[in-house]
Design a protein around this motif. Structure first.
Motif, mmCIF file in Angstrom:
data_model
loop_
_atom_site.group_PDB
_atom_site.id
_atom_site.type_symbol
_atom_site.label_atom_id
_atom_site.label_comp_id
_atom_site.label_asym_id
_atom_site.label_seq_id
_atom_site.Cartn_x
_atom_site.Cartn_y
_atom_site.Cartn_z
ATOM 1 N N MET A 1 0.804 -1.340 0.084
ATOM 2 C CA MET A 1 0.030 -0.124 0.087
ATOM 3 C C MET A 1 0.707 1.435 -0.077
ATOM 4 O O MET A 1 1.646 1.424 0.846
ATOM 5 C CB MET A 1 -0.899 -0.048 1.293
ATOM 6 C CG MET A 1 -1.915 0.943 1.332
ATOM 7 S SD MET A 1 -3.301 0.691 2.147
ATOM 8 C CE MET A 1 -2.246 0.830 3.938
ATOM 9 N N ASP A 2 0.912 1.930 -0.883
ATOM 10 C CA ASP A 2 1.577 3.366 -0.802
ATOM 11 C C ASP A 2 0.964 4.320 -0.084
ATOM 12 O O ASP A 2 -0.296 4.128 0.528
ATOM 13 C CB ASP A 2 1.781 3.884 -2.358
ATOM 14 C CG ASP A 2 0.260 4.251 -3.173
ATOM 15 O OD1 ASP A 2 -0.645 3.528 -2.640
ATOM 16 O OD2 ASP A 2 0.227 5.303 -3.651
ATOM 17 N N GLY A 3 1.623 5.512 0.103
ATOM 18 C CA GLY A 3 1.285 6.465 1.003
ATOM 19 C C GLY A 3 -0.053 7.197 0.630
ATOM 20 O O GLY A 3 -0.822 7.272 1.590
ATOM 21 N N LEU A 4 -0.464 7.362 -0.715
ATOM 22 C CA LEU A 4 -1.574 8.101 -1.043
ATOM 23 C C LEU A 4 -2.716 7.441 -0.793
ATOM 24 O O LEU A 4 -3.910 7.950 -0.261
ATOM 25 C CB LEU A 4 -1.564 8.402 -2.493
ATOM 26 C CG LEU A 4 -2.426 9.435 -3.072
ATOM 27 C CD1 LEU A 4 -2.317 10.793 -2.338
ATOM 28 C CD2 LEU A 4 -2.651 9.694 -4.430
ATOM 29 N N SER A 5 -2.753 5.894 -1.035
ATOM 30 C CA SER A 5 -4.050 5.290 -0.844
ATOM 31 C C SER A 5 -4.171 5.167 0.667
ATOM 32 O O SER A 5 -5.477 4.991 1.027
ATOM 33 C CB SER A 5 -3.739 3.967 -1.591
ATOM 34 O OG SER A 5 -2.721 3.356 -1.551
ATOM 35 N N ALA A 6 -3.113 5.127 1.498
ATOM 36 C CA ALA A 6 -3.289 5.158 2.926
ATOM 37 C C ALA A 6 -3.920 6.194 3.297
ATOM 38 O O ALA A 6 -4.876 5.946 4.128
ATOM 39 C CB ALA A 6 -1.898 4.768 3.618
ATOM 40 N N ILE A 7 -3.432 7.561 2.889
ATOM 41 C CA ILE A 7 -4.030 8.511 3.229
ATOM 42 C C ILE A 7 -5.559 8.668 2.964
ATOM 43 O O ILE A 7 -6.499 9.084 3.677
ATOM 44 C CB ILE A 7 -3.314 9.848 2.487
ATOM 45 C CG1 ILE A 7 -2.138 9.944 3.119
ATOM 46 C CG2 ILE A 7 -4.172 11.062 2.772
ATOM 47 C CD1 ILE A 7 -1.215 11.155 2.571
ATOM 48 N N ILE A 8 -6.118 8.181 1.794
ATOM 49 C CA ILE A 8 -7.471 8.109 1.293
ATOM 50 C C ILE A 8 -8.120 7.316 2.321
ATOM 51 O O ILE A 8 -9.157 7.607 2.667
ATOM 52 C CB ILE A 8 -7.470 7.880 -0.132
ATOM 53 C CG1 ILE A 8 -6.983 9.087 -1.014
ATOM 54 C CG2 ILE A 8 -9.035 7.617 -0.358
ATOM 55 C CD1 ILE A 8 -6.624 8.622 -2.344
ATOM 56 N N ILE A 9 -7.535 5.985 2.578
ATOM 57 C CA ILE A 9 -8.416 5.117 3.418
ATOM 58 C C ILE A 9 -8.645 5.465 4.657
ATOM 59 O O ILE A 9 -9.731 5.598 5.375
ATOM 60 C CB ILE A 9 -7.650 3.895 3.212
ATOM 61 C CG1 ILE A 9 -7.956 3.061 2.118
ATOM 62 C CG2 ILE A 9 -8.259 2.716 4.213
ATOM 63 C CD1 ILE A 9 -6.812 1.846 1.743
ATOM 64 N N ILE A 10 -7.434 6.106 5.269
ATOM 65 C CA ILE A 10 -7.773 6.500 6.778
ATOM 66 C C ILE A 10 -8.428 7.818 6.812
ATOM 67 O O ILE A 10 -9.396 7.950 7.583
ATOM 68 C CB ILE A 10 -6.284 6.910 7.347
ATOM 69 C CG1 ILE A 10 -5.493 5.234 7.326
ATOM 70 C CG2 ILE A 10 -6.454 7.525 8.578
ATOM 71 C CD1 ILE A 10 -4.012 5.826 7.669
ATOM 72 N N SER A 11 -8.524 8.798 5.699
ATOM 73 C CA SER A 11 -9.439 9.911 5.768
ATOM 74 C C SER A 11 -10.868 9.389 5.437
ATOM 75 O O SER A 11 -11.886 9.841 6.454
ATOM 76 C CB SER A 11 -9.027 10.724 4.305
ATOM 77 O OG SER A 11 -7.790 11.302 4.479
ATOM 78 N N ASN A 12 -11.244 8.356 4.924
ATOM 79 C CA ASN A 12 -12.619 8.071 4.677
ATOM 80 C C ASN A 12 -13.029 7.373 5.982
ATOM 81 O O ASN A 12 -14.120 7.440 6.249
ATOM 82 C CB ASN A 12 -12.608 7.094 3.520
ATOM 83 C CG ASN A 12 -12.554 7.684 2.221
ATOM 84 O OD1 ASN A 12 -12.593 8.867 2.048
ATOM 85 N ND2 ASN A 12 -12.707 6.867 1.145
ATOM 86 N N ILE A 13 -12.051 6.501 6.763
ATOM 87 C CA ILE A 13 -12.369 5.943 7.919
ATOM 88 C C ILE A 13 -12.900 7.188 9.013
ATOM 89 O O ILE A 13 -13.806 7.394 9.791
ATOM 90 C CB ILE A 13 -11.477 5.260 8.604
ATOM 91 C CG1 ILE A 13 -11.104 4.066 7.631
ATOM 92 C CG2 ILE A 13 -11.996 4.483 9.862
ATOM 93 C CD1 ILE A 13 -10.165 2.962 7.988
ATOM 94 N N ALA A 14 -12.038 8.309 8.927
ATOM 95 C CA ALA A 14 -12.077 9.476 9.817
ATOM 96 C C ALA A 14 -13.455 10.156 9.402
ATOM 97 O O ALA A 14 -14.121 10.567 10.278
ATOM 98 C CB ALA A 14 -11.004 10.480 9.406
#
Lengths: 92, 227
Positions: A1-14
């Motif tokens: 998992m690269d950084g961008l998709s990690a940011i997007i996934i965690i943002s959606n959980i938030a």
């Protein structure tokens, strides 16, 4: 998992967590409405005053939900972490 | 209708970037309409009769509505605020329902709401100092001197929460409408009508009422001592 998709996934959980405080808001507003209806049915002559107070209380209780909604909107449509991440990538 | 506020034109004056956005254009359109309405009403005042008909009925009932609202909520002392609240009701309501005709409502831009809420903040402080003089400034250090920063933060949070409430409600309606309008064409024929009725008319009228009621009750609390 690269950084961008990690940011997007965690943002959606938030976003989900931020929107879930609407549940608490709805319960609070329901309590206010119940109390107002009860007092109006007990004393129909104070309906005007009770309605005004009820609207003020409803609006104040709603603030909590609106703040959660704003956090969700910012994370969805104007995510501040993606530009930071891009800047970080440019730097390295 | 789009989720994002489009920039229509951009230019620079003395190094300051000025952007003409969709909401700015719809603010101008609504301002023009309201100014024309006010000019027509002003020219018609001289022809008003004792028994109102037609246009006179509409104008008089609008003014009486706002005057009764201010009188019932804040009392006779604050009747000088009635014209300001008439303007507030007209501007917020017309901008909330302007989504029906395809304009982007100015109240979906936070800066518009914050400007309106700052005016309310100004009136809260002004009426507090005017009607209670030293008592109002003394109420900032109640119950003891240490509470001064907390009371100041409480005062400053009023315009912010006022503006965010209107902004959040209108923007969430706009985003939902934008999602509906991005559906296939055959779904766009009938579905938006009830949604427009709810998000633009019902929520718009309710939020107008709540904005005016809250700012008026803040002003009343500042101007008339609770004790």
């Amino acid at each position: 998992m690269d950084g961008l998709s990690a940011i997007i996934i965690i943002s959606n959980i938030a976003v989900v967590l931020a929107l879930s405080n609407g549940i608490v808001t709805v319960f609070g507003q329901a309590k206010i409405a119940i109390a107002a209806i009860e007092s109006i049915s007990r004393q129909p002559e104070v309906a005007g005053t009770v309605t005004n107070t009820m609207f003020i209380s409803l609006a104040l209780a709603e603030t909590q939900g609106i703040y959660g909604l704003l956090v969700a909107i910012i994370l969805l449509f104007a995510n501040p972490f993606i530009p930071i991440y891009i800047q970080y990538l440019m730097g390295t | 209708m789009d989720i994002f506020n489009k920039i229509l034109y951009e230019f620079e004056i003395f190094g300051i970037e000025i952007q003409i956005t969709q909401t700015l254009v719809s603010t101008w359109v609504l301002m023009g309409l309201l100014i024309v309405f006010a000019l027509i009403a002003k020219s018609a005042v001289s022809k008003f009769q004792t028994i109102p008909t037609g246009f006179q009925n509409a104008v008089e009932s609008l003014i009486e509505l706002v005057e009764n609202f201010v009188r019932n909520t804040a009392g006779e002392n604050l009747m000088e605020l009635a014209p300001w609240f008439l303007m507030l009701v007209l501007f917020i309501f017309t901008s909330n329902i302007s989504g029906i005709v395809g304009l982007r409502p100015p109240t979906t831009e936070w800066s518009t709401n914050f400007a309106l809420a700052l005016c309310s903040f100004y009136f809260i402080q002004k009426m507090g100092i005017k009607h209670r003089k030293k008592d109002y400034l003394k109420s900032l250090v109640q119950p003891i001197f240490l509470f001064l920063p907390i009371n100041i933060i409480g005062e400053l949070s009023k315009p912010i929460s006022l503006s965010f409430r209107l902004f959040g409600n209108m923007l969430s309606g706009l985003i939902l409408m934008a999602m509906v309008y991005s559906m296939p064409v055959y779904l766009r024929i009938l579905i938006p009508i009830p949604l427009h009725m709810y998000f633009d008319l019902a929520i718009g009228a309710l939020q107008t009422y709540i904005f005016c009621l809250l700012s008026l009750s803040f002003i009343r609390n500042a101007a008339i001592s609770a004790s």
